[in-house]
Structure formats: structure tokens, C-alpha cells
Design an enzyme around this catalytic site. Structure first.
Site, short mmCIF file in Angstrom:
data_model
loop_
_atom_site.label_atom_id
_atom_site.label_comp_id
_atom_site.label_asym_id
_atom_site.label_seq_id
_atom_site.Cartn_x
_atom_site.Cartn_y
_atom_site.Cartn_z
N LYS A 52 -35.50 -29.60 14.66
CA LYS A 52 -36.95 -29.42 14.86
C LYS A 52 -37.67 -29.53 13.52
CE LYS A 52 -36.11 -27.03 19.11
NZ LYS A 52 -35.76 -25.83 19.82
N GLN A 96 -36.38 -19.70 19.45
CA GLN A 96 -35.16 -20.40 19.83
C GLN A 96 -34.29 -19.54 20.75
OE1 GLN A 96 -34.36 -23.68 18.93
NE2 GLN A 96 -32.77 -23.37 20.45
N ASP A 119 -43.29 -24.63 23.86
CA ASP A 119 -42.14 -24.90 24.73
C ASP A 119 -42.58 -24.99 26.19
OD1 ASP A 119 -39.64 -25.39 23.71
OD2 ASP A 119 -39.17 -23.28 23.32
#
Ligand code: NAP
Length: 280
Positions: A52, A96, A119
Site C-alpha cells: 500500500k 489492516q 476500505d
């Protein structure tokens, strides 16, 4: 033989466009910034976080990393999210997964402001998606849509069959497909006569998590086959949910694993970060 959809090339094309967009935004004083939180030292999570960061570098998005020890309490993590929610320089926040067991994942994900939820896991964003009013879109499903769009495959009016109904892939992908006017069937482990249904698909998406689950007899001639699966086979090599070697002979288009849907997930995370920055 099917045309192989090159997810890496489509990722590079999209990241390049985003790099130009970020440069223009910077001139207007807008600096997209992604804050990534990682708790503990799971090696797979570390690889994802590094990927990322690399995508941020490629596009000119500022990346901030918050690496917290395994024993971080839920309260501490919630506190960090509150701080980032209130930080006007942060456009998007990503926590995460997986989180350590003593932390309630849902509680954490719901604490992230919907406007910074890059997300697209927050119930408000899923709700918006369901009523066709999403701004931040779920990364992997949106990546699938972008692959199809890049290849010029119009989903409108097509019979789309999705195998898998998870909250992060199957269900949100069904919403995006419906919004794009496809006729959608979602299958799962209790579906009866699965092969009969999958054979009717113009576009078949596998999001099951079982290596080689979709075999050639489950695929209609000329179908587009999208493999979302990321699994390890008996030799510990990355593989998808589709029996690629045999399905390739029947399909018109097919995504490989690795190098198909996978690269698009992070690409769409960058897209969401830019969108969040523009909307802030
Ligand atoms: P998940 O939450 O485990 O969901 C799997 C789905 O497959 C469930 O809906 C399950 O049905 C269904 N299923 C399982 N066995 C089945 C069977 N025999 N017949 C029909 N349906 C069956 O998995 P996920 O998170 O959606 O992930 C799916 C795969 O995609 C995994 O390999 C994952 O690693 C990969 N993935 C890739 C990306 C990417 O960036 N490319 C992103 C996310 C996930 P039930 O609901 O009835 O249990």
C-alpha cells in the site's frame, strides 16, 4: 483460448492516471493522505501494508504508517482512530486486518469516519452502496468492475453469477453489478445445483477461497471468468479459485492468479483516498 486479463497492466494504467490527478490536486492545495494502522507483526499484513505504501509513492499520495504492538488495547486503538478522524491532513484511514483477538474488529471499523473509510467497510458506506449512492467504493469489487471496463466488457443486461457472498467481496460486488444493470445471481455453500447456475453465466465471478473450485464443466462456452480467490495450493504457491488451465480453453476472457484481480484492490484503495481528499 481465452484472452488473459492483465491486472498488473491495468493497475499501472490506472495508477499513472491517478499520479497525474494527484499532481493537479496538489496545485490546488489538496494533498491526499492515507493513514495505515497495523497492529502486531503478522508477516502477511506487513507485506500488504508495504504494498500500500509503494502504491502511495507511485501516485504521489502521502502515506503515514502507525505500527502498534500486538498488546495494544482496544481503547488505545480507538483513541488513535479518533485522533486521525480529527486530523484534517488525513484523507483516508485503513486499519489492516486481521486484528489481535482481544480487539473487537467491528467496533474499530465502525469508529472510522465514513468519509475517511477508504476500505468501504463502514455500514454507512455499505448502505450507501446498496441504494446506489456510494462515493467510496469497496476496493476488490470495484477492482473487478474496472478490469471489465478496461477490457470493454459491458455488464449491462448480462447474466452475472457470483460464487461467494462475503461482506467484502460477493455482496458488495453484487451491488456494483446491479448498479451497472447486470442481472445478478449470488451463490454460496447452500446453493443447490451450483454448476447448472454457473454454466448460464455470461460473467462468472469466483470468490470462494478454495483452490481450483471452478472447473471447466461449471463454465459456459465463451463466458468471462473473473477469479477473486487468493489461495495457496499444496505446493504453497499462490493460486485462485478457478482451474485456470482447463477453464482458459472454454472462456472468452479470464483473470490469472496472481496478476489479475489482486493488483486492482490496492489500486482502488488509492482511488478512494483521492476521492476522500477531494470530498473533504
Ligand atoms: P469468505 O468470507 O470465506 O467467503 C467465501 C464464500 O464462498 C462464502 O460466501 C461461502 O458460502 C462460499 N463458499 C464456500 N464454499 C462453497 C461451496 N462449496 N460452494 C459454494 N459457495 C461456497 O471469503 P472472501 O473473503 O469473500 O474471499 C474469497 C476469496 O477471495 C479468498 O481466496 C480470499 O483470499 C480472496 N480475496 C481476494 C482479494 C483480492 O484482493 N483479490 C480480496 C479479498 C478476498 P457461505 O456464505 O454459505 O459460507
Amino acid at each position: 483460448m481465452a484472452k488473459i486479463i492483465d491486472g498488473k497492466a491495468i493497475r499501472d494504467y490506472n495508477l499513472d492516471l491517478m499520479k497525474k490527478e494527484v499532481a493537479l490536486l496538489n496545485e490546488q492545495g489538496i494533498h491526499p493522505c492515507l493513514a495505515v494502522i497495523i497492529v502486531g507483526s503478522d508477516p502477511a499484513s506487513r507485506v500488504y501494508v508495504n504494498n500500500k505504501k509503494a502504491a502511495c509513492e507511485k501516485t504521489g499520495i502521502i502515506s503515514r504508517e502507525y505500527a502498534l504492538p500486538e498488546e495494544t488495547s482496544e481503547e488505545e486503538l480507538l483513541g488513535l482512530i479518533d485522533t486521525l478522524n480529527n486530523d484534517s491532513e488525513v484523507s483516508g484511514i485503513l486499519c489492516q486486518l486481521p486484528l489481535p483477538e482481544h480487539i473487537d474488529k467491528e467496533k474499530i471499523l465502525e469508529r472510522i469516519l465514513p468519509s475517511k473509510d477508504v476500505d468501504c467497510f463502514h455500514p454507512e458506506n455499505i448502505g450507501r452502496l446498496s441504494i446506489g449512492n456510494g462515493t467510496l467504493l469497496p476496493c476488490t469489487p470495484n477492482g473487478v468492475m474496472k478490469l471489465l471496463e478496461y477490457e470493454g466488457i459491458d455488464v449491462a443486461g448480462k447474466r452475472v453469477v457470483i460464487v461467494g457472498r462475503s461482506n467484502i467481496v460477493g455482496k458488495p460486488l453484487a451491488m456494483l453489478m446491479l448498479a451497472a444493470n447486470a442481472t445478478v445471481t449470488v451463490c454460496h455453500s447452500k446453493t443447490v445445483n451450483l454448476s447448472e447456475i454457473t454454466r448460464q453465466a455470461d460473467i462468472l465471478v469466483a470468490a470462494v477461497g478454495v483452490p481450483g473450485f471452478v472447473t471447466a464443466d461449471m463454465v459456459g462456452d465463451g463466458a468471462v471468468v473473473i477469479d477473486v480467490g487468493i489461495n495457496r495450493n499444496v505446493k504453497e504457491r499462490l493460486c485462485g479459485d478457478v482451474d485456470f488451465e482447463n477453464v482458459e480453453k472454454k472462456a472468452s476472457y479470464i483473470t490469472p492468479v496472481p496478476g489479475g484481480v489482486g493488483p486492482m484492490t490496492i489500486t482502488m484503495l488509492m482511488r478512494n483516498t483521492i476521492t476522500a481528499a477531494k470530498n473533504s
